[in-house]
Design an enzyme around this catalytic site. Structure first.
Site, PDB file in Angstrom:
ATOM      1  N   ILE A 125      41.532 -11.162  33.079  1.00  0.00           N
ATOM      2  CA  ILE A 125      42.393 -11.966  32.961  1.00  0.00           C
ATOM      3  C   ILE A 125      43.614 -11.664  34.180  1.00  0.00           C
ATOM      4  O   ILE A 125      43.854 -10.509  34.062  1.00  0.00           O
ATOM      5  CB  ILE A 125      43.136 -12.236  31.676  1.00  0.00           C
ATOM      6  CG1 ILE A 125      41.965 -12.397  30.503  1.00  0.00           C
ATOM      7  CG2 ILE A 125      44.225 -13.136  31.729  1.00  0.00           C
ATOM      8  CD1 ILE A 125      41.272 -13.756  30.575  1.00  0.00           C
ATOM      9  N   LYS A 175      39.590  -0.620  21.889  1.00  0.00           N
ATOM     10  CA  LYS A 175      39.512  -1.856  21.612  1.00  0.00           C
ATOM     11  C   LYS A 175      38.085  -2.394  20.770  1.00  0.00           C
ATOM     12  O   LYS A 175      38.355  -3.326  20.014  1.00  0.00           O
ATOM     13  CB  LYS A 175      39.210  -2.440  22.934  1.00  0.00           C
ATOM     14  CG  LYS A 175      40.551  -2.596  23.779  1.00  0.00           C
ATOM     15  CD  LYS A 175      41.551  -3.311  23.543  1.00  0.00           C
ATOM     16  CE  LYS A 175      42.787  -3.878  24.136  1.00  0.00           C
ATOM     17  NZ  LYS A 175      43.836  -4.434  23.465  1.00  0.00           N
ATOM     18  N   SER A 230      38.978  -6.513  23.653  1.00  0.00           N
ATOM     19  CA  SER A 230      38.606  -6.798  25.293  1.00  0.00           C
ATOM     20  C   SER A 230      36.876  -6.872  25.277  1.00  0.00           C
ATOM     21  O   SER A 230      36.376  -5.951  24.569  1.00  0.00           O
ATOM     22  CB  SER A 230      38.897  -5.662  26.102  1.00  0.00           C
ATOM     23  OG  SER A 230      38.397  -5.759  27.287  1.00  0.00           O
ATOM     24  N   ASN A 260      48.911  -7.855  20.296  1.00  0.00           N
ATOM     25  CA  ASN A 260      48.399  -8.171  21.797  1.00  0.00           C
ATOM     26  C   ASN A 260      48.825  -6.882  22.672  1.00  0.00           C
ATOM     27  O   ASN A 260      47.808  -6.618  23.599  1.00  0.00           O
ATOM     28  CB  ASN A 260      49.034  -9.303  22.329  1.00  0.00           C
ATOM     29  CG  ASN A 260      48.883  -9.296  23.801  1.00  0.00           C
ATOM     30  OD1 ASN A 260      48.234  -9.662  24.422  1.00  0.00           O
ATOM     31  ND2 ASN A 260      50.254  -9.079  24.215  1.00  0.00           N
ATOM     32  N   GLY A 309      53.824  -7.021  22.733  1.00  0.00           N
ATOM     33  CA  GLY A 309      53.674  -7.027  24.092  1.00  0.00           C
ATOM     34  C   GLY A 309      53.753  -8.564  24.651  1.00  0.00           C
ATOM     35  O   GLY A 309      53.443  -8.896  25.549  1.00  0.00           O
ATOM     36  N   LEU A 320      55.539   1.053  20.442  1.00  0.00           N
ATOM     37  CA  LEU A 320      54.609   0.995  19.575  1.00  0.00           C
ATOM     38  C   LEU A 320      53.696   2.282  19.352  1.00  0.00           C
ATOM     39  O   LEU A 320      52.769   2.400  18.548  1.00  0.00           O
ATOM     40  CB  LEU A 320      53.444  -0.100  19.857  1.00  0.00           C
ATOM     41  CG  LEU A 320      54.165  -1.512  19.659  1.00  0.00           C
ATOM     42  CD1 LEU A 320      53.351  -2.684  20.296  1.00  0.00           C
ATOM     43  CD2 LEU A 320      54.141  -1.836  18.284  1.00  0.00           C
ATOM     44  N   TYR A 379      39.602   3.334  26.848  1.00  0.00           N
ATOM     45  CA  TYR A 379      40.097   1.984  26.621  1.00  0.00           C
ATOM     46  C   TYR A 379      39.174   1.237  25.534  1.00  0.00           C
ATOM     47  O   TYR A 379      39.347   0.574  24.686  1.00  0.00           O
ATOM     48  CB  TYR A 379      40.462   1.372  27.765  1.00  0.00           C
ATOM     49  CG  TYR A 379      40.777  -0.211  27.842  1.00  0.00           C
ATOM     50  CD1 TYR A 379      42.073  -0.456  27.436  1.00  0.00           C
ATOM     51  CD2 TYR A 379      39.885  -1.091  28.141  1.00  0.00           C
ATOM     52  CE1 TYR A 379      42.430  -1.897  27.316  1.00  0.00           C
ATOM     53  CE2 TYR A 379      40.235  -2.567  27.986  1.00  0.00           C
ATOM     54  CZ  TYR A 379      41.429  -2.704  27.494  1.00  0.00           C
ATOM     55  OH  TYR A 379      41.851  -4.178  27.624  1.00  0.00           O
TER      56      TYR A 379
HETATM   57  P1  NAD Z   1      50.585  -6.478  30.556  1.00  0.00           P
HETATM   58  O1  NAD Z   1      50.498  -5.111  31.039  1.00  0.00           O
HETATM   59  O2  NAD Z   1      50.759  -7.658  31.623  1.00  0.00           O
HETATM   60  O3  NAD Z   1      51.256  -6.772  29.421  1.00  0.00           O
HETATM   61  C1  NAD Z   1      51.309  -5.776  28.278  1.00  0.00           C
HETATM   62  C2  NAD Z   1      52.643  -5.811  27.439  1.00  0.00           C
HETATM   63  O4  NAD Z   1      52.585  -4.800  26.258  1.00  0.00           O
HETATM   64  C3  NAD Z   1      53.861  -5.217  28.460  1.00  0.00           C
HETATM   65  O5  NAD Z   1      54.846  -6.224  28.068  1.00  0.00           O
HETATM   66  C4  NAD Z   1      54.061  -3.806  28.055  1.00  0.00           C
HETATM   67  O6  NAD Z   1      55.600  -3.688  28.048  1.00  0.00           O
HETATM   68  C5  NAD Z   1      53.711  -4.056  26.496  1.00  0.00           C
HETATM   69  N1  NAD Z   1      53.351  -2.595  25.854  1.00  0.00           N
HETATM   70  C6  NAD Z   1      52.709  -1.651  26.569  1.00  0.00           C
HETATM   71  N2  NAD Z   1      52.826  -0.555  26.011  1.00  0.00           N
HETATM   72  C7  NAD Z   1      53.825  -0.610  24.693  1.00  0.00           C
HETATM   73  C8  NAD Z   1      54.457   0.145  23.953  1.00  0.00           C
HETATM   74  N3  NAD Z   1      53.944   1.482  23.829  1.00  0.00           N
HETATM   75  N4  NAD Z   1      55.124  -0.441  22.833  1.00  0.00           N
HETATM   76  C9  NAD Z   1      55.254  -1.698  23.101  1.00  0.00           C
HETATM   77  N5  NAD Z   1      54.920  -2.556  23.947  1.00  0.00           N
HETATM   78  C10 NAD Z   1      54.277  -2.033  24.806  1.00  0.00           C
HETATM   79  O7  NAD Z   1      49.019  -6.722  29.896  1.00  0.00           O
HETATM   80  P2  NAD Z   1      48.057  -7.984  29.731  1.00  0.00           P
HETATM   81  O8  NAD Z   1      46.827  -7.840  30.861  1.00  0.00           O
HETATM   82  O9  NAD Z   1      48.752  -9.335  29.567  1.00  0.00           O
HETATM   83  O10 NAD Z   1      47.165  -7.498  28.446  1.00  0.00           O
HETATM   84  C11 NAD Z   1      47.658  -7.872  27.206  1.00  0.00           C
HETATM   85  C12 NAD Z   1      46.475  -7.297  26.003  1.00  0.00           C
HETATM   86  O11 NAD Z   1      45.203  -7.932  26.578  1.00  0.00           O
HETATM   87  C13 NAD Z   1      46.153  -5.948  26.193  1.00  0.00           C
HETATM   88  O12 NAD Z   1      46.199  -5.475  24.735  1.00  0.00           O
HETATM   89  C14 NAD Z   1      44.874  -5.838  26.929  1.00  0.00           C
HETATM   90  O13 NAD Z   1      44.085  -4.640  26.730  1.00  0.00           O
HETATM   91  C15 NAD Z   1      44.239  -6.927  26.643  1.00  0.00           C
HETATM   92  N6  NAD Z   1      43.236  -7.462  27.597  1.00  0.00           N
HETATM   93  C16 NAD Z   1      43.676  -7.712  28.934  1.00  0.00           C
HETATM   94  C17 NAD Z   1      42.655  -8.171  29.956  1.00  0.00           C
HETATM   95  C18 NAD Z   1      43.154  -8.631  31.238  1.00  0.00           C
HETATM   96  O14 NAD Z   1      42.063  -8.585  31.978  1.00  0.00           O
HETATM   97  N7  NAD Z   1      44.414  -8.812  31.682  1.00  0.00           N
HETATM   98  C19 NAD Z   1      41.396  -8.059  29.372  1.00  0.00           C
HETATM   99  C20 NAD Z   1      40.980  -7.939  28.242  1.00  0.00           C
HETATM  100  C21 NAD Z   1      41.891  -7.558  27.323  1.00  0.00           C
END
Ligand code: NAD
Length: 267
Positions: free
Chosen positions: A196, A167, A149, A98, A22, A74, A163
């Site tokens: 975030i 997690k 998360s 990630n 990611g 993935l 979700y």
């Molecule tokens: P985002 O959507 O901005 O980025 C996620 C990335 O994962 C993207 O580049 C996407 O193309 C890639 N991705 C998605 N499905 C995929 C697949 N099948 N194969 C390969 N790549 C794939 O998300 P984010 O907000 O940066 O979140 C990143 C991580 O942090 C995630 O695991 C999310 O659950 C976790 N998280 C985010 C938050 C938040 O508030 N943003 C909070 C807690 C946890």
């Protein structure tokens, strides 16, 4: 055994190679940037080829490190297996799981295909990535950081039960791998981010605006009012903690799950 290295060396990832899933967006992109600044060569893994190419260009230009981009869905185990065939000759030292998706759906409407998609991207892919990493590294050990998360321990947003389930699986895997593989030289830890601000969360917000989901905005306001720091976090605020866990600064940190949530879980 104490480490007498100076601070700057403890924080350095020079000579190490990290795989970041990611890595094209949000938190993954921020992790890639901090790792590159610390001197690591990177392998970005994502479905978003255009995004990865931009990150790779920017980071190799800015920090002079080697950044390669591997398009891998993935959700598909054969694609993960192929990736590791390619990585076999020069195996990475660090793995950051990630990539994740947070699609909203009411619990009673989640069908098999939907649940499978969430579990595949968020949990099963990390499971297979860890298997490959540990097999490939063997006795050399290595470092794994999983991105979980707060939703996994405190359900707060309606429509995300699937979700949270995915997690909390990452937390179980993190702690179990830390116990089983610590003696082989593996350190396995997780971060548990709160809210975030990322392109992913922007997309969720924009969809809520389009569909006039008022409840979503009320939850958002309630969420921020419960965060002691009274704001959402930035991707780099998670990336800095992941960097700490990946470096020798965290040489005795194993099986830890570190919240990066502005204090949300204290409530
Ligand atoms: P985002 O959507 O901005 O980025 C996620 C990335 O994962 C993207 O580049 C996407 O193309 C890639 N991705 C998605 N499905 C995929 C697949 N099948 N194969 C390969 N790549 C794939 O998300 P984010 O907000 O940066 O979140 C990143 C991580 O942090 C995630 O695991 C999310 O659950 C976790 N998280 C985010 C938050 C938040 O508030 N943003 C909070 C807690 C946890």
């Amino acid at each position: 055994m104490t480490d007498s290295k100076p601070l700057i060396e403890l924080f350095s990832l020079k000579g190490r190679k990290a795989v970041i899933t990611g890595g094209a967006s949000g938190i993954g992109r921020a992790i890639a940037e901090r790792f590159a600044e610390a001197g690591a060569d990177l392998v970005l893994v994502d479905v978003n080829e255009v995004g990865m190419a931009e990150v790779a260009r920017t980071l190799s230009g800015k920090f002079g490190v080697n950044v390669s981009a591997k398009k891998v869905d993935l959700m598909k185990k054969p694609e993960i297996d192929n990736l590791w065939k390619e990585l076999e000759t020069l195996p990475p030292d660090i793995l950051v799981n990630n990539a994740g998706i947070y699609e909203f759906k009411d619990f009673l409407e989640v069908d098999e295909a939907f649940l499978e998609r969430t579990l595949s991207v968020n949990l099963k892919s990390a499971f297979y990535m860890c298997q490959h990493f540990i097999r490939t590294r063997g006795e050399k050990g290595g470092v794994i950081v999983n991105v979980s998360s707060i939703e996994s321990v405190l359900h707060l947003v309606k429509g995300l039960i699937h979700y949270g389930v995915s997690k909390i699986g990452l937390v179980a895997m993190t702690r179990a791998l830390a116990r089983e593989y610590g003696e082989k030289g593996f350190r396995v830890n997780a971060v548990m981010p709160g809210g975030i601000h990322t392109p992913g969360t922007d997309k969720v917000r924009n969809e809520a605006i389009k569909k006039l989901r008022i409840g979503f905005f009320i939850t958002g306001l309630q969420f921020i009012s419960r965060v002691p720091l009274k704001r959402l976090g930035e991707p780099d605020e998670v990336a800095k903690v992941v960097l700490f866990l990946a470096t020798d600064m965290a040489s005795y940190v194993n099986g830890a799950v570190i919240t990066v949530d502005g204090g949300f879980l204290t409530d």
